[in-house]
Design an enzyme around this catalytic site. Structure first.
Site, PDB file in Angstrom:
ATOM      1  N   ARG A 152       0.846  -1.139  -0.005  1.00  0.00           N
ATOM      2  CA  ARG A 152       0.067   0.056   0.101  1.00  0.00           C
ATOM      3  C   ARG A 152       0.905   1.079  -0.016  1.00  0.00           C
ATOM      4  O   ARG A 152       1.603   1.325   0.921  1.00  0.00           O
ATOM      5  CB  ARG A 152      -0.901   0.031   1.281  1.00  0.00           C
ATOM      6  CG  ARG A 152      -1.983  -0.981   1.381  1.00  0.00           C
ATOM      7  CD  ARG A 152      -2.665  -1.017   2.535  1.00  0.00           C
ATOM      8  NE  ARG A 152      -1.769  -1.487   3.683  1.00  0.00           N
ATOM      9  CZ  ARG A 152      -2.013  -1.616   4.861  1.00  0.00           C
ATOM     10  NH1 ARG A 152      -3.289  -1.286   5.373  1.00  0.00           N
ATOM     11  NH2 ARG A 152      -1.162  -1.879   5.893  1.00  0.00           N
ATOM     12  N   GLU A 153       0.449   2.120  -0.840  1.00  0.00           N
ATOM     13  CA  GLU A 153       1.685   3.498  -0.885  1.00  0.00           C
ATOM     14  C   GLU A 153       1.193   4.087   0.174  1.00  0.00           C
ATOM     15  O   GLU A 153       0.207   4.329   0.811  1.00  0.00           O
ATOM     16  CB  GLU A 153       0.927   4.296  -2.188  1.00  0.00           C
ATOM     17  CG  GLU A 153       1.382   3.356  -3.469  1.00  0.00           C
ATOM     18  CD  GLU A 153       1.212   4.634  -4.584  1.00  0.00           C
ATOM     19  OE1 GLU A 153       1.556   5.705  -4.476  1.00  0.00           O
ATOM     20  OE2 GLU A 153       0.566   4.218  -5.629  1.00  0.00           O
ATOM     21  N   LYS A 202      -3.664 -12.096  -6.577  1.00  0.00           N
ATOM     22  CA  LYS A 202      -3.335 -10.729  -6.602  1.00  0.00           C
ATOM     23  C   LYS A 202      -4.641  -9.894  -7.245  1.00  0.00           C
ATOM     24  O   LYS A 202      -5.127  -9.231  -6.635  1.00  0.00           O
ATOM     25  CB  LYS A 202      -2.225 -10.385  -7.731  1.00  0.00           C
ATOM     26  CG  LYS A 202      -2.044  -8.668  -8.220  1.00  0.00           C
ATOM     27  CD  LYS A 202      -1.540  -7.788  -6.745  1.00  0.00           C
ATOM     28  CE  LYS A 202      -1.450  -6.550  -7.384  1.00  0.00           C
ATOM     29  NZ  LYS A 202      -1.028  -5.584  -6.088  1.00  0.00           N
ATOM     30  N   ASN A 206      -7.394  -7.435  -4.676  1.00  0.00           N
ATOM     31  CA  ASN A 206      -7.628  -5.989  -4.954  1.00  0.00           C
ATOM     32  C   ASN A 206      -9.259  -5.910  -5.285  1.00  0.00           C
ATOM     33  O   ASN A 206      -9.702  -5.015  -4.846  1.00  0.00           O
ATOM     34  CB  ASN A 206      -6.790  -5.297  -5.916  1.00  0.00           C
ATOM     35  CG  ASN A 206      -5.208  -5.135  -5.425  1.00  0.00           C
ATOM     36  OD1 ASN A 206      -5.135  -5.228  -4.187  1.00  0.00           O
ATOM     37  ND2 ASN A 206      -4.551  -4.730  -6.291  1.00  0.00           N
ATOM     38  N   LEU A 248     -14.162  -0.640   5.601  1.00  0.00           N
ATOM     39  CA  LEU A 248     -15.535  -0.211   5.655  1.00  0.00           C
ATOM     40  C   LEU A 248     -15.813   1.070   5.931  1.00  0.00           C
ATOM     41  O   LEU A 248     -16.341   1.345   6.713  1.00  0.00           O
ATOM     42  CB  LEU A 248     -16.301  -1.220   6.409  1.00  0.00           C
ATOM     43  CG  LEU A 248     -16.758  -2.806   6.121  1.00  0.00           C
ATOM     44  CD1 LEU A 248     -17.216  -3.571   7.036  1.00  0.00           C
ATOM     45  CD2 LEU A 248     -17.312  -2.653   4.575  1.00  0.00           C
ATOM     46  N   CYS A 258      -3.615   0.710  -8.181  1.00  0.00           N
ATOM     47  CA  CYS A 258      -4.083  -0.409  -8.288  1.00  0.00           C
ATOM     48  C   CYS A 258      -5.471  -0.781  -8.401  1.00  0.00           C
ATOM     49  O   CYS A 258      -5.835  -1.483  -9.422  1.00  0.00           O
ATOM     50  CB  CYS A 258      -3.511  -1.163  -7.036  1.00  0.00           C
ATOM     51  SG  CYS A 258      -1.732  -1.393  -6.741  1.00  0.00           S
ATOM     52  N   LYS A 261      -7.108   0.146 -11.974  1.00  0.00           N
ATOM     53  CA  LYS A 261      -6.364  -0.713 -13.068  1.00  0.00           C
ATOM     54  C   LYS A 261      -6.765  -2.020 -13.063  1.00  0.00           C
ATOM     55  O   LYS A 261      -7.129  -2.571 -13.906  1.00  0.00           O
ATOM     56  CB  LYS A 261      -4.882  -0.290 -12.840  1.00  0.00           C
ATOM     57  CG  LYS A 261      -4.194  -1.242 -13.857  1.00  0.00           C
ATOM     58  CD  LYS A 261      -2.794  -0.614 -13.980  1.00  0.00           C
ATOM     59  CE  LYS A 261      -1.854  -1.218 -12.739  1.00  0.00           C
ATOM     60  NZ  LYS A 261      -1.764  -2.800 -12.732  1.00  0.00           N
ATOM     61  N   LYS A 318      -4.760   9.172  -1.859  1.00  0.00           N
ATOM     62  CA  LYS A 318      -4.800   8.738  -0.522  1.00  0.00           C
ATOM     63  C   LYS A 318      -3.836   9.476   0.231  1.00  0.00           C
ATOM     64  O   LYS A 318      -2.717  10.073  -0.285  1.00  0.00           O
ATOM     65  CB  LYS A 318      -4.660   7.246  -0.224  1.00  0.00           C
ATOM     66  CG  LYS A 318      -3.207   6.749  -0.514  1.00  0.00           C
ATOM     67  CD  LYS A 318      -3.180   5.311  -0.340  1.00  0.00           C
ATOM     68  CE  LYS A 318      -2.765   4.893   0.905  1.00  0.00           C
ATOM     69  NZ  LYS A 318      -2.498   3.414   1.138  1.00  0.00           N
TER      70      LYS A 318
END
Length: 436
Positions: A152-153, A202, A206, A248, A258, A261, A318
């Protein structure tokens, strides 16, 4: 072990640094000479908290090096990791041209048999095709292993060193064991499977997380119609261990490199085998619609946005990253400008990126307070700590017309009720100033 990482983008750079940190000898290969020169000097091309100190430490310890020369990169490599981009094509499918070029370079340049690990996110069956292609070109045998990334970035280091699991997809025991031994120093759970299953894990992960986000956003929209509070609904749902509380949190949708895409790519992958992935199509549709919600609220409140000074707080998709790919701010700001508003934007780290993407008519502030000063309205788009920590009273004192449209539900309703702020949030319709 001697490891080569091809690609110094987000995944490749974090992967290379992490391997060096646990004791491997790592050399990273990239075609961008300017980027490589900066990395050699200890400067990271991406914003990721804590990453630069790891970079400098491992360069100084001679465990990490960077080059643009393939022969140098591959000369002593025991394993080669490929971590290049697979961007989205117009039809939603993954563009594999970069990874194919990287694999071709590997096949042409290696001087001994090797294992190649694909970290890039690729459609199911790609690793098999890449292995066939490389073995057609190379004079030395190549075994391809799939090890998808789950970073996660903004939290890449913790996601690496405290990973929930490391997925290794291989077709032979030797390759599987070799790659497993590389990851053993991380002391994290390792899940061994075949390549196709690893590739789909993967995309499936996602897609499921994106589904949770779109689901709670639909519940939030329903809460606004029924007078319920989505925070309480999500908390009550999340106490069920089968559901869980993570992902949530209602808001204005997901973005980044991610989820958008990969969800579209999985729909395309399913379509290639004539499977109509109806659920995931709806997830994407809900997310696209949710991005327009704040501007719709603003238009409903003001009637017209023509001539209004509108502050937009947060531009990256984010917090803790400068990544603006598929950021909600892009859609929101374009819509505000089309509606005749004058936009004043602020983000702690993403403004240089924004200036290359957004309309030149956007004004940029140097702080939250500068952005909201004399503003007619404020849209909170990204929940940076600096923004969330701004007291409600500051909006009331500085704004010309203190109206806040909170796209991330950052402020407590009790705090807002004690102020003079007109406050709109997502799915929390029980506040007196809430959107109806």
């Amino acid at each position: 072990m001697n490891i080569t990482v091809v690609g110094t983008g987000y995944v490749g750079l974090v992967t290379g640094i992490a391997f060096a940190e646990v004791g491997h000898e790592v050399i990273c290969l990239d075609v961008d000479e300017i980027k490589v020169a900066k990395l050699r000097q200890g400067n990271t091309p991406i914003y990721e908290p804590g990453l630069e100190s790891y970079l400098i430490r491992n360069i100084e310890a001679n465990r990490l090096a960077f080059t643009t020369v393939p022969t140098q990169a591959f000369a002593e490599a025991d394993v080669i990791f490929i971590a290049v981009g697979t961007p989205e094509r117009k039809d939603g499918s993954a563009d594999l041209s970069y990874i194919e070029a990287a694999c071709r370079t590997v096949a042409e340049e290696i001087r001994h048999s090797t294992v190649v690990v694909i970290k890039s996110t690729v459609p199911v069956g790609t690793n098999e095709c890449l292995e066939t292609m490389m073995n057609t070109i190379s004079l030395h045998s190549i075994h391809v292993v799939s090890v998808p990334e789950f970073l996660r970035e903004g939290q890449a280091l913790s996601d690496t060193f405290q990973a929930d699991r490391i997925v290794i997809g291989a077709q032979d025991a030797h390759s599987s064991e070799l790659v497993r031994s590389i990851y053993e120093p991380f002391e994290r759970p390792i899940f061994l499977t075949d390549r196709r299953s690893a590739e789909l894990i993967k995309y499936g992960a996602n897609a499921f997380l994106a589904t949770k986000i779109s689901f709670i956003n639909e519940i939030a929209n329903l809460c606004d119609e029924l007078g319920a509070n989505v925070d309480d609904v999500a908390s009550g749902m999340g106490m069920d261990q089968r559901i869980g509380r993570s992902f949530l949190r209602a808001g204005i949708g997901y973005g980044g490199s991610c989820f958008p895409k990969d969800t579209k790519a999985l729909v395309q992958i399913a379509g290639d085998v004539t499977h109509d992935f109806k659920l995931l199509k709806s997830v994407i549709e809900v997310n696209n619609t949710q991005r327009h919600r704040l501007v719709a609220m603003a238009k409903a409140h003001f009637g017209s946005l023509i001539g209004l000074r509108v502050a937009v707080l947060g531009l990256s998709f984010k917090p803790n990253t400068d990544d603006m790919r598929e950021a909600a701010s892009l859609v929101i700001i374009d819509e505000l400008l089309e509606s005749g508003a004058h936009v004043v934007a602020y983000d702690p780290v993403a403004q240089s990126q924004a200036k290359r993407i957004l309309s030149p008519t956007v004004e940029y502030a140097n702080s939250v307070t500068e952005a909201i000063d004399q503003a007619d309205a404020c849209l909170l788009v990204t929940e940076w700590d600096e923004i969330v920590d701004t007291p409600v009273d500051v909006y009331c004192k500085l704004m010309k017309n203190p109206v806040l449209f909170d796209g991330r539900n950052c402020y407590s309703l009790d705090e807002v009720k004690q102020s003079t702020l007109t406050y709109y949030s997502i799915g929390r319709n029980d506040i007196i100033h809430a959107y109806t």
